[in-house]
Design an enzyme around this catalytic site. Structure first.
Site, PDB file in Angstrom:
ATOM      1  N   ASP A  77       7.781  15.348 -23.082  1.00  0.00           N
ATOM      2  CA  ASP A  77       7.115  14.930 -21.850  1.00  0.00           C
ATOM      3  C   ASP A  77       7.925  15.534 -20.702  1.00  0.00           C
ATOM      4  O   ASP A  77       9.078  15.951 -20.880  1.00  0.00           O
ATOM      5  CB  ASP A  77       7.025  13.397 -21.753  1.00  0.00           C
ATOM      6  CG  ASP A  77       5.908  12.986 -20.789  1.00  0.00           C
ATOM      7  OD1 ASP A  77       5.493  13.833 -19.960  1.00  0.00           O
ATOM      8  OD2 ASP A  77       5.454  11.836 -20.847  1.00  0.00           O
TER       9      ASP A  77
HETATM   10  C1  BGC Z   1       3.006  12.374 -18.396  1.00  0.00           C
HETATM   11  C2  BGC Z   1       2.341  13.269 -19.425  1.00  0.00           C
HETATM   12  C3  BGC Z   1       1.842  14.524 -18.758  1.00  0.00           C
HETATM   13  C4  BGC Z   1       2.995  15.206 -18.046  1.00  0.00           C
HETATM   14  C5  BGC Z   1       2.587  16.474 -17.329  1.00  0.00           C
HETATM   15  C6  BGC Z   1       4.055  13.120 -17.578  1.00  0.00           C
HETATM   16  O1  BGC Z   1       4.516  12.334 -16.521  1.00  0.00           O
HETATM   17  O2  BGC Z   1       3.595  11.266 -19.027  1.00  0.00           O
HETATM   18  O3  BGC Z   1       1.289  12.585 -20.048  1.00  0.00           O
HETATM   19  O4  BGC Z   1       1.228  15.362 -19.681  1.00  0.00           O
HETATM   20  O5  BGC Z   1       3.542  14.324 -17.083  1.00  0.00           O
HETATM   21  O6  BGC Z   1       1.808  16.172 -16.229  1.00  0.00           O
END
Ligand code: BGC
Length: 822
Positions: free
Chosen positions: A228
């Protein structure tokens, strides 16, 4: 040495061409949304994008708008995997149109607590149902050569302290509940899995042994574990684990530090080779390697095709929770419909956070109902004050003063006040990350011409973090800075920045020029985000409330649209409670008092309390249904389409009845103490101990016709139990029914849920038509995870299989012994 099956001749040959430095470089992103290219192996950059409710692409504003799909809760409420397959084809087309190779979805965390901020983004409270929907998404999107990402691995089921929370989950619960959807998707062939921010049982997920086992070793995952965003916060533990790719880039905890660690022997080079091999395999799958297969072409969809599918899918997910016969209300001469509520005007098509896209259009309930019943039939009154939020000027309402094109002029000014770059943006929403111009810009200036379409007061202004100076027709009307409120949450402030407006008396048709000078607060990263727009205005609250009641009383039917907002349901935080925002319950009650034909439409992604449920004629749960909200709602209310949804999650009547409420870690730890018993399983367990039933049980929902369901007949096919049942549409119109198969095991020697979902199918039939429903039950449904053998085992003997139309429906029960069946 590379482990097979990663060691294909292609991958092995390419790996040999790379130095350690080149390999390690590939393991951190090149930017927010791209991976590095590598000419030495003929690798082009791979582009990734959120996901899962549409494909946002690289733009963080309205530059490159997207199809906005129903959110996962709504899609899952269809209980129809065919809908996911069709939506998956659209996702792939959107991805290809935006040059995206990898979609960062679906989200297959579970609705452990209804307070979870990202509840709307996940499918269900049931691991099996979630796994089926996740797997269908994977297959549908990847069939077009676009990769999917099962996220967030694992136990990221709420948002409070999400970067640090340590979820404490026992082995059996992990296997049967939280890992189960991931296992299903990995076995279906998902090309990526995203490791979560949180820890599980003491280790952060970007270095957790669960990345190795079961993910890679037991399940045979041959794809890429992507972190993530900014979740990789150490070098060696994560590099030595099953973590493959650190996002975003170009900076991060790996890079040179990882090269050093390999040279010093603290991380084996084999580990690096394995990660790169996985990346190269992904590259060949999406067509990013010169020597590999080409990118699969996907035909773009036109707006009509997109709207058609999204309208149908949204209606198919809407749940009719109550109906005393008032619905449907077909259009007829002279009919009057009183539409009440802010949400009718300000539709909430999607939840907040990274799952949101910038939609091409949103059909509001008001638009949809006007279209369906005729504008003259509709009376509208918002009833309650608007949400305090700034709406960016939409393209079409503002023009660039320099070119006259629709939109807003943006100028980048350097230290000396010189403009070094400028462009037109399509709306009053400007966001940019990683653009080199941001590093050089001392200020950013937004100018636009706004022509009001009415006389009177207008509240115009801006929202963002940083320093601002705002002019209207050359007169400075506001200066100062906007920051994160004292004690405020960084993420919340970023997603919903503070705003400031000034009130102006403007005249219809008389253009004013607005100029906003913005000094972004860069917070160490090249990021700028600002909105130039307006706030909705409202009359005297008591008079407006009264007007809504009078509008409702004077109409044949009253439609009250209530709900939450993307500021209440979003990532980064959980909901403190389940009540609708202030005043909405009272509004519903007062409308229902004056109009016995009051239909309530609930526009929320997750369960809300409906204390008036028994006092109104009908209730439609519309979720966050995507861009075609109003059109789909009109179809459901007029009866052009049946509301096809059944609840993928339990809706409580009272907060105090909710079995799993707590989402706040205690001393950094969040104990999943309820074990296997989440969602309806927990409600059943509590019910058996005398607890209150929920307002709306899992799997429930009404349609516009009636059904008769015959006793199930069991056969086997291979290793599967097959359930057949005759289903007759006994009503007067075409309809849809969702048959659900629940297993239970009276007198089991192991602890079990009271009942668990083991299969389902949707049937559609014309009036009077009889169809045969078929549900396949996989061997896994009969198995439990044995914590001594660390293996799946089937308890010998008979289970009880119940075919029902909700978890609370007695349905038909029959004994089933998976070993004896056949
Ligand atoms: C989220 C993810 C997301 C990523 C990119 C993170 O804060 O938890 O689900 O894909 O950001 O935007």
């Amino acid at each position: 040495m590379l482990a097979t099956p990663l060691a294909t001749p292609l991958v092995t040959a390419l790996l040999e061409r790379l130095t350690l430095e080149q390999k390690v470089r590939l393991l951190t992103g090149a930017s927010l949304w791209t991976l590095h290219d590598e000419p030495a192996v003929g690798l082009r950059p791979i582009a990734v994008s959120d996901g899962p409710t549409g494909v946002r692409g690289a733009a963080l504003d309205d530059h490159d708008p997207s199809a906005s799909l129903p959110s996962a809760g709504c899609v899952c409420a269809t209980w129809d995997l065919e809908q996911v397959r069709r939506l998956g084809a659209l996702i792939a087309a959107e991805a290809r149109a935006k040059d995206v190779d990898v979609v960062l979805g679906p989200t297959v965390n579970l609705h452990r607590s209804p307070r979870g901020g990202r509840h709307f983004e996940a499918y269900s409270e049931d691991p099996y149902l979630t796994g089926e929907f996740g797997a269908a998404y994977v297959t549908a999107v990847q069939a077009h050569g676009v990769a999917t990402t099962a996220k967030h691995y694992v136990a990221n089921d709420s948002e409070t302290d999400r970067f640090t929370v340590d979820a404490r989950v026992d082995e059996r619960t992990l296997r049967e509940v939280y890992l189960a959807p991931f296992e299903r998707m990995v076995k279906e062939g998902a090309w990526l899995v995203m490791s979560a921010y949180n820890s599980v049982n003491g280790t952060t997920m970007t270095a957790n042994p669960l990345l190795r086992d079961p993910l890679k070793d037991e399940w045979g995952f041959d794809g890429v574990v992507v972190s993530d965003w900014m979740a990789v916060r150490d070098t060696e533990p994560s590099a030595n684990s099953g973590q493959d790719l650190a996002m975003p880039g170009p900076d991060g905890a790996w890079g040179d530090a990882l090269v050093e660690a390999v040279k010093a022997g603290r991380v084996p080079e084999d580990a690096i080779d394995e990660k790169v091999a996985r990346l190269l395999l992904l590259a060949s799958r999406v067509g990013a390697l010169e020597s590999g297969p080409a990118t699969v072409p996907v035909e773009p969809w036109d707006d009509t095709a997109i709207a058609g599918l999204l309208r149908e899918a949204a209606a198919d997910g809407m749940v009719l929770a109550r109906n005393n016969g008032t619905l449907p209300v077909p259009p007829r001469e002279g009919l009057t419909v009183g539409v009440i509520g802010q949400h009718a005007l300000r539709a909430r098509a999607q939840g907040g956070g990274s799952a949101s896209v910038f939609p091409r259009r949103v059909v509001t309930p008001l638009d949809g109902l006007r279209e369906a019943y005729g504008a003259d039939a509709i009376g509208f009154a918002p009833g309650l004050p608007p949400v305090d939020e700034l709406h960016p000027f939409a393209g079409g309402t503002v023009t660039d003063p320099l070119t006259g094109a629709q939109g807003v002029r943006v100028r980048y000014l350097d230290q000396d006040g010189e403009t070094f770059s400028e462009e037109t943006i399509p709306s009053g929403r400007f966001s940019s990350f990683g653009d080199a111009r941001l590093a050089r810009a001392a200020r950013i200036e937004l100018t636009t011409r706004f022509t009001p379409d009415r006389d009177g007061r207008h509240d115009v202004g801006y929202a963002g973090l940083g320093g601002f100076s705002f002019e209207v027709d050359g007169v400075t009307v506001g200066t100062g800075s906007l920051g994160i409120p004292e004690g405020g949450d960084f993420m919340a402030a970023l997603l919903n920045p503070p705003s400031r407006v000034v009130s102006h008396d403007l005249s219809r048709g008389r253009t004013v020029e607005l100029r906003l000078t913005y000094t972004p607060e860069l917070l160490g990263v090249p990021f700028a985000s600002v909105k130039l727009g307006f706030k909705d205005l409202f009359g005297d609250p008591e008079q407006e409330f009264q007007r809504a009641i009078e509008t409702a009383a004077a109409s044949d039917v009253a439609v009250v649209v209530v709900g939450t907002t993307e500021a209440i349901e979003s990532e980064g935080f959980d909901r403190p409670g389940l009540a609708l925002p202030d005043g909405q319950d009272e509004l519903v009650r007062r409308v229902a008092e004056v109009n016995p034909r009051t239909v309530v439409v609930v526009n929320s992604g997750a369960p809300v309390l409906m204390p008036w449920l028994d006092e109104v004629a009908a209730v439609v749960l519309a979720w966050f249904p995507g861009q075609e909200f109003g059109a789909a709602l009109a179809d459901v209310l007029t009866g052009a389409r049946e509301p096809g949804g059944r609840l993928p999650t339990t809706w409580p009547a009272r907060e105090e009845d909710v079995p799993v409420w707590e989402v706040t870690p205690d001393n950094g730890r969040l104990a999943y103490a309820e074990g296997l018993h989440i969602g309806y399983r927990a409600w059943l367990k509590r019910g058996a101990d005398g607890g209150n039933p929920p307002a709306l049980p899992f799997g429930s929902g009404l349609g516009y016709t009636t059904w008769q369901i015959g006793a199930p007949v069991l056969t086997t096919e291979g290793d599967r139990v097959v359930v057949l049942a005759e289903v007759t549409n006994t009503g007067a119109r075409h309809g849809k029914q969702v048959l659900q198969a629940y297993l239970s095991r009276p007198g089991s020697t192991v602890e079990r849920p009271v009942a668990w979902l083991a299969g389902f199918t949707t049937v559609r039939a014309d009036a009077g038509e009889r169809v045969r429903a078929r549900i396949e039950i996989a061997p896994r449904a009969f198995q439990h995870w044995d914590t001594e053998a660390h293996a799946w085992v089937t308890e010998p003997g008979a289970f009880t299989l119940r075919i029902a139309t909700s978890v609370a429906d007695p349905g038909h029960s029959v004994p089933v012994d998976p070993a004896a069946q056949g």
